[in-house]
Design a protein around this motif. Structure first.
Motif, PDB file in Angstrom:
ATOM      1  N   MET A   1       0.873  -1.220  -0.057  1.00  0.00           N
ATOM      2  CA  MET A   1      -0.018  -0.139  -0.063  1.00  0.00           C
ATOM      3  C   MET A   1       0.587   1.426   0.115  1.00  0.00           C
ATOM      4  SD  MET A   1      -3.003   0.870   2.437  1.00  0.00           S
ATOM      5  CE  MET A   1      -2.075   1.225   4.129  1.00  0.00           C
ATOM      6  N   THR A   2       0.530   2.049  -0.815  1.00  0.00           N
ATOM      7  CA  THR A   2       1.232   3.486  -0.916  1.00  0.00           C
ATOM      8  C   THR A   2       1.053   4.237   0.454  1.00  0.00           C
ATOM      9  OG1 THR A   2       1.107   3.230  -3.321  1.00  0.00           O
ATOM     10  CG2 THR A   2       1.945   5.467  -2.286  1.00  0.00           C
ATOM     11  N   ALA A   3       2.111   4.827   0.963  1.00  0.00           N
ATOM     12  CA  ALA A   3       1.914   5.441   2.096  1.00  0.00           C
ATOM     13  C   ALA A   3       1.234   7.036   1.395  1.00  0.00           C
ATOM     14  CB  ALA A   3       3.273   6.004   2.635  1.00  0.00           C
ATOM     15  N   THR A  25      10.625   8.212   6.643  1.00  0.00           N
ATOM     16  CA  THR A  25       9.474   8.040   7.261  1.00  0.00           C
ATOM     17  C   THR A  25       8.326   7.634   6.493  1.00  0.00           C
ATOM     18  OG1 THR A  25       8.525  10.343   7.198  1.00  0.00           O
ATOM     19  CG2 THR A  25       9.955   9.638   9.345  1.00  0.00           C
ATOM     20  N   GLU A  26       7.157   6.969   6.921  1.00  0.00           N
ATOM     21  CA  GLU A  26       5.982   6.860   6.120  1.00  0.00           C
ATOM     22  C   GLU A  26       4.784   6.914   6.988  1.00  0.00           C
ATOM     23  OE1 GLU A  26       5.740   1.998   4.880  1.00  0.00           O
ATOM     24  OE2 GLU A  26       6.703   3.536   3.874  1.00  0.00           O
ATOM     25  N   LEU A  27       3.722   7.410   6.552  1.00  0.00           N
ATOM     26  CA  LEU A  27       2.615   7.646   7.302  1.00  0.00           C
ATOM     27  C   LEU A  27       1.240   7.103   6.262  1.00  0.00           C
ATOM     28  CD1 LEU A  27       0.865   9.107   9.853  1.00  0.00           C
ATOM     29  CD2 LEU A  27       0.659  10.860   8.080  1.00  0.00           C
ATOM     30  N   ARG A  62       6.974  12.797  -0.354  1.00  0.00           N
ATOM     31  CA  ARG A  62       6.155  12.292  -1.270  1.00  0.00           C
ATOM     32  C   ARG A  62       4.527  12.554  -0.706  1.00  0.00           C
ATOM     33  NH1 ARG A  62       9.672   7.658  -3.688  1.00  0.00           N
ATOM     34  NH2 ARG A  62      11.527   9.147  -4.393  1.00  0.00           N
ATOM     35  N   LEU A  63       3.494  12.620  -1.492  1.00  0.00           N
ATOM     36  CA  LEU A  63       2.112  12.519  -1.150  1.00  0.00           C
ATOM     37  C   LEU A  63       1.466  11.455  -1.911  1.00  0.00           C
ATOM     38  CD1 LEU A  63       0.492  16.094  -0.500  1.00  0.00           C
ATOM     39  CD2 LEU A  63       0.774  13.954   1.060  1.00  0.00           C
ATOM     40  N   ASP A  64       1.145  10.447  -1.492  1.00  0.00           N
ATOM     41  CA  ASP A  64       0.622   9.263  -2.468  1.00  0.00           C
ATOM     42  C   ASP A  64       1.405   8.720  -3.476  1.00  0.00           C
ATOM     43  OD1 ASP A  64      -2.028   9.514  -0.989  1.00  0.00           O
ATOM     44  OD2 ASP A  64      -2.370  11.210  -2.466  1.00  0.00           O
ATOM     45  N   GLY A  65       2.755   8.897  -3.133  1.00  0.00           N
ATOM     46  CA  GLY A  65       3.838   8.463  -3.946  1.00  0.00           C
ATOM     47  C   GLY A  65       4.362   9.527  -5.079  1.00  0.00           C
ATOM     48  N   ALA A  66       3.706  10.824  -4.847  1.00  0.00           N
ATOM     49  CA  ALA A  66       4.215  11.712  -5.835  1.00  0.00           C
ATOM     50  C   ALA A  66       4.980  12.794  -5.230  1.00  0.00           C
ATOM     51  CB  ALA A  66       2.940  12.573  -6.226  1.00  0.00           C
ATOM     52  N   PRO A  67       6.429  13.048  -5.853  1.00  0.00           N
ATOM     53  CA  PRO A  67       7.095  14.065  -5.236  1.00  0.00           C
ATOM     54  C   PRO A  67       6.781  15.421  -4.863  1.00  0.00           C
ATOM     55  CG  PRO A  67       8.047  13.210  -7.296  1.00  0.00           C
ATOM     56  CD  PRO A  67       6.547  12.479  -7.076  1.00  0.00           C
ATOM     57  N   VAL A  68       6.605  15.872  -3.698  1.00  0.00           N
ATOM     58  CA  VAL A  68       6.158  17.304  -3.481  1.00  0.00           C
ATOM     59  C   VAL A  68       6.980  18.231  -2.525  1.00  0.00           C
ATOM     60  CG1 VAL A  68       3.692  16.529  -3.580  1.00  0.00           C
ATOM     61  CG2 VAL A  68       4.979  16.435  -1.414  1.00  0.00           C
TER      62      VAL A  68
END
Ligand SMILES: Nc1ncnc2c1ncn2[C@@H]1O[C@H](COP(=O)(O)OP(=O)(O)OP(=O)(O)O)[C@@H](O)[C@H]1O
Ligand SMILES: [Mg+2]
Length: 242
Positions: A1-3, A25-27, A62-68
């Motif tokens: 599952m993508t963080a 880290t991941e959330l 990253r948000l939903d895997g997209a670099p931000v």
């Protein structure tokens, strides 16, 4: 599952001073993660770096895997990230309601959508309904913290970053504020809770990260981490053994 949110080798500097040294880290969606660590460990820097308040590399957040990484704070609000900053940073001289309306406007401009309204916030923290016209500086510390949390919620976050929301408050007020967090999570909002009180951090989170001098020194499920492991990670092994 993508963080929903993750950091990858996150580094942050204040001029020549390096405050974070490669933080991973991941959330996950709906998860509550606590971040603990001594004064100056880099906890606030970590949250500020995520929020776009410090320059960081694109791929480091990253948000939903997209670099931000490095996205401006207002744009981060639009993407569903909100912060309750250290020290609350309310607009003094403005009423409770006007402070909250700033957040509603900000979220509207940023295109953030969600279910939080003033009425809903008043159900979460009933005292705020009685204080709408009161200047924020005349509220108690706990009430001001509720306004600060409310301001972040009205940004309609999927990810809520809380920086030491218990600091300086009486135990009864701390319990009241922490009791509101499960209701916030019930919306599917994931949160990172920076907390100095280790027991509180453990009880309010699914997983925990401990940071020391800009590095993660311990991570695991909050219910399973021992006091001894936390002591070592918090102060460094050398200190714990001294
Ligand atoms: N604006 C700044 N300019 C220079 N150095 C800073 C700045 N803000 C923080 N630092 C330094 O960066 C390091 C990490 O600070 P940070 O505020 O992230 O720690 P913290 O873990 O949040 O501590 P606390 O528990 O006291 O809030 C510290 O050494 C601090 O002195
Ligand atoms: Mg801090």
């Amino acid at each position: 599952m993508t963080a929903v949110l993750s950091t990858h080798g996150l580094v942050a500097r204040y001029g020549d001073f390096q405050a974070l040294y490669g933080v991973d880290t991941e959330l996950h969606a709906g998860e509550s993660v606590a971040l603990i660590g001594a004064n100056g460990a880099g906890k606030s820097t970590f949250l500020r770096a995520i929020m776009g308040l410090l320059p960081v590399g694109r791929d480091m957040v990253r948000l939903d895997g997209a670099p931000v990484g490095g996205t401006r704070p207002n744009e981060m609000v639009g993407k569903g990230v909100a912060i309750v900053p250290e020290g609350r940073r309310l607009f003094t001289g403005m009423s409770v309601e006007d402070n909250l309306r700033v957040a509603i406007d900000r979220a509207g401009r940023a295109g953030a959508r969600g279910g939080w309204t003033l009425a809903r916030l008043h159900r979460l923290f009933p005292i705020l309904a009685e204080k709408t016209k009161v200047p924020v500086q005349s509220l108690s510390g706990g009430q001001q913290q509720m306004v600060a949390i409310g301001r972040a919620l009205l940004c309609q976050p999927r990810v809520l970053l809380c920086d030491e929301i218990s600091l300086g408050l009486a135990p009864k007020v701390i319990r009241e504020i922490y009791a509101a967090l499960p209701e916030i999570r019930a919306e599917g909002t994931a949160m990172i809770v920076v907390e100095q009180d280790v027991g509180l951090a453990q009880s309010a989170s699914d997983r925990l990260y401990c940071m020391l001098e800009g590095r993660v020194t311990l991570t695991g499920r909050s219910a399973e981490i021992t006091r001894e492991a936390i002591g070592e990670a918090y102060f460094g092994v050398r200190h714990a053994m001294a």
